[in-house]
Scaffold this motif. Structure first.
Motif, PDB file in Angstrom:
ATOM      1  N   SER A  35       0.864  -1.181   0.000  1.00  0.00           N
ATOM      2  CA  SER A  35       0.000   0.000   0.000  1.00  0.00           C
ATOM      3  C   SER A  35       0.900   1.230   0.000  1.00  0.00           C
ATOM      4  O   SER A  35       2.122   1.115   0.063  1.00  0.00           O
ATOM      5  CB  SER A  35      -0.909  -0.003   1.230  1.00  0.00           C
ATOM      6  OG  SER A  35      -0.147   0.187   2.407  1.00  0.00           O
ATOM      7  N   GLU A  36       0.282   2.405  -0.047  1.00  0.00           N
ATOM      8  CA  GLU A  36       1.075   3.641  -0.027  1.00  0.00           C
ATOM      9  C   GLU A  36       1.873   3.788   1.267  1.00  0.00           C
ATOM     10  O   GLU A  36       2.954   4.355   1.268  1.00  0.00           O
ATOM     11  CB  GLU A  36       0.171   4.856  -0.222  1.00  0.00           C
ATOM     12  CG  GLU A  36      -0.321   4.995  -1.645  1.00  0.00           C
ATOM     13  CD  GLU A  36      -1.107   6.273  -1.851  1.00  0.00           C
ATOM     14  OE1 GLU A  36      -0.863   7.266  -1.132  1.00  0.00           O
ATOM     15  OE2 GLU A  36      -1.968   6.267  -2.740  1.00  0.00           O
ATOM     16  N   SER A  37       1.343   3.253   2.354  1.00  0.00           N
ATOM     17  CA  SER A  37       2.027   3.385   3.644  1.00  0.00           C
ATOM     18  C   SER A  37       2.894   2.170   3.994  1.00  0.00           C
ATOM     19  O   SER A  37       3.673   2.225   4.925  1.00  0.00           O
ATOM     20  CB  SER A  37       1.001   3.615   4.753  1.00  0.00           C
ATOM     21  OG  SER A  37       0.123   2.516   4.841  1.00  0.00           O
ATOM     22  N   ASP A  38       2.754   1.072   3.227  1.00  0.00           N
ATOM     23  CA  ASP A  38       3.525  -0.155   3.490  1.00  0.00           C
ATOM     24  C   ASP A  38       4.382  -0.469   2.264  1.00  0.00           C
ATOM     25  O   ASP A  38       3.873  -0.893   1.235  1.00  0.00           O
ATOM     26  CB  ASP A  38       2.570  -1.314   3.790  1.00  0.00           C
ATOM     27  CG  ASP A  38       3.292  -2.589   4.196  1.00  0.00           C
ATOM     28  OD1 ASP A  38       4.540  -2.634   4.147  1.00  0.00           O
ATOM     29  OD2 ASP A  38       2.599  -3.557   4.557  1.00  0.00           O
ATOM     30  N   LEU A  39       5.683  -0.254   2.388  1.00  0.00           N
ATOM     31  CA  LEU A  39       6.598  -0.453   1.259  1.00  0.00           C
ATOM     32  C   LEU A  39       7.037  -1.902   1.084  1.00  0.00           C
ATOM     33  O   LEU A  39       7.869  -2.206   0.248  1.00  0.00           O
ATOM     34  CB  LEU A  39       7.828   0.447   1.414  1.00  0.00           C
ATOM     35  CG  LEU A  39       7.541   1.945   1.472  1.00  0.00           C
ATOM     36  CD1 LEU A  39       8.838   2.716   1.632  1.00  0.00           C
ATOM     37  CD2 LEU A  39       6.765   2.410   0.262  1.00  0.00           C
ATOM     38  N   ASN A  40       6.474  -2.818   1.878  1.00  0.00           N
ATOM     39  CA  ASN A  40       6.807  -4.237   1.771  1.00  0.00           C
ATOM     40  C   ASN A  40       5.871  -4.919   0.778  1.00  0.00           C
ATOM     41  O   ASN A  40       4.668  -4.711   0.803  1.00  0.00           O
ATOM     42  CB  ASN A  40       6.703  -4.909   3.138  1.00  0.00           C
ATOM     43  CG  ASN A  40       7.748  -4.391   4.087  1.00  0.00           C
ATOM     44  OD1 ASN A  40       8.929  -4.431   3.797  1.00  0.00           O
ATOM     45  ND2 ASN A  40       7.319  -3.878   5.223  1.00  0.00           N
ATOM     46  N   PRO A  41       6.416  -5.769  -0.117  1.00  0.00           N
ATOM     47  CA  PRO A  41       5.584  -6.436  -1.121  1.00  0.00           C
ATOM     48  C   PRO A  41       4.888  -7.679  -0.572  1.00  0.00           C
ATOM     49  O   PRO A  41       5.385  -8.343   0.336  1.00  0.00           O
ATOM     50  CB  PRO A  41       6.593  -6.820  -2.198  1.00  0.00           C
ATOM     51  CG  PRO A  41       7.871  -7.022  -1.456  1.00  0.00           C
ATOM     52  CD  PRO A  41       7.834  -6.030  -0.333  1.00  0.00           C
ATOM     53  N   SER A  42       3.725  -7.985  -1.144  1.00  0.00           N
ATOM     54  CA  SER A  42       2.972  -9.174  -0.788  1.00  0.00           C
ATOM     55  C   SER A  42       2.202  -9.637  -2.012  1.00  0.00           C
ATOM     56  O   SER A  42       1.685  -8.816  -2.776  1.00  0.00           O
ATOM     57  CB  SER A  42       2.010  -8.854   0.355  1.00  0.00           C
ATOM     58  OG  SER A  42       1.247  -9.989   0.684  1.00  0.00           O
ATOM     59  N   LEU A  43       2.123 -10.952  -2.203  1.00  0.00           N
ATOM     60  CA  LEU A  43       1.445 -11.510  -3.371  1.00  0.00           C
ATOM     61  C   LEU A  43       0.780 -12.815  -2.971  1.00  0.00           C
ATOM     62  O   LEU A  43       1.396 -13.656  -2.322  1.00  0.00           O
ATOM     63  CB  LEU A  43       2.466 -11.767  -4.484  1.00  0.00           C
ATOM     64  CG  LEU A  43       1.957 -12.330  -5.786  1.00  0.00           C
ATOM     65  CD1 LEU A  43       1.177 -11.274  -6.556  1.00  0.00           C
ATOM     66  CD2 LEU A  43       3.106 -12.805  -6.635  1.00  0.00           C
TER      67      LEU A  43
END
Length: 85
Positions: A35-43
């Motif tokens: 998200s804009e506030s979470d720079l960690n990727p998730s898939l």
């Protein structure tokens, strides 16, 4: 990966990172910020294929490899939800 209906792959770091996955069916999957506030990727992969996945954690800072933690979570799908939908 041996068996799973669905999996969630994510990476955690104190830097801005991305996640690159090469699936058993030779498909490339890429993700960046959750998200804009979470720079960690998730898939999340539904359905998850059986086989070998090649996974890379990328960084926008090519000269410095960030410390990161890769997470793999097997997901249980709710009753009535087909993995191939």
């Amino acid at each position: 990966l041996k068996t799973a209906e669905a999996v969630r792959l994510s990476a955690q770091s104190d830097r801005d990172i991305s996640l690159i996955i090469f699936t058993p069916s030779r498909e490339w999957l890429c993700t960046d910020d959750t998200s804009e506030s979470d720079l960690n990727p998730s898939l999340t992969i539904i359905p998850a294929e059986v086989g070998v996945y090649n996974i890379w954690i990328g960084s926008i800072e090519p000269s410095k490899a960030p410390k990161a933690e890769l997470r793999l979570e097997k997901l249980v799908l709710p009753n009535g939800f087909a993995a191939d939908e």
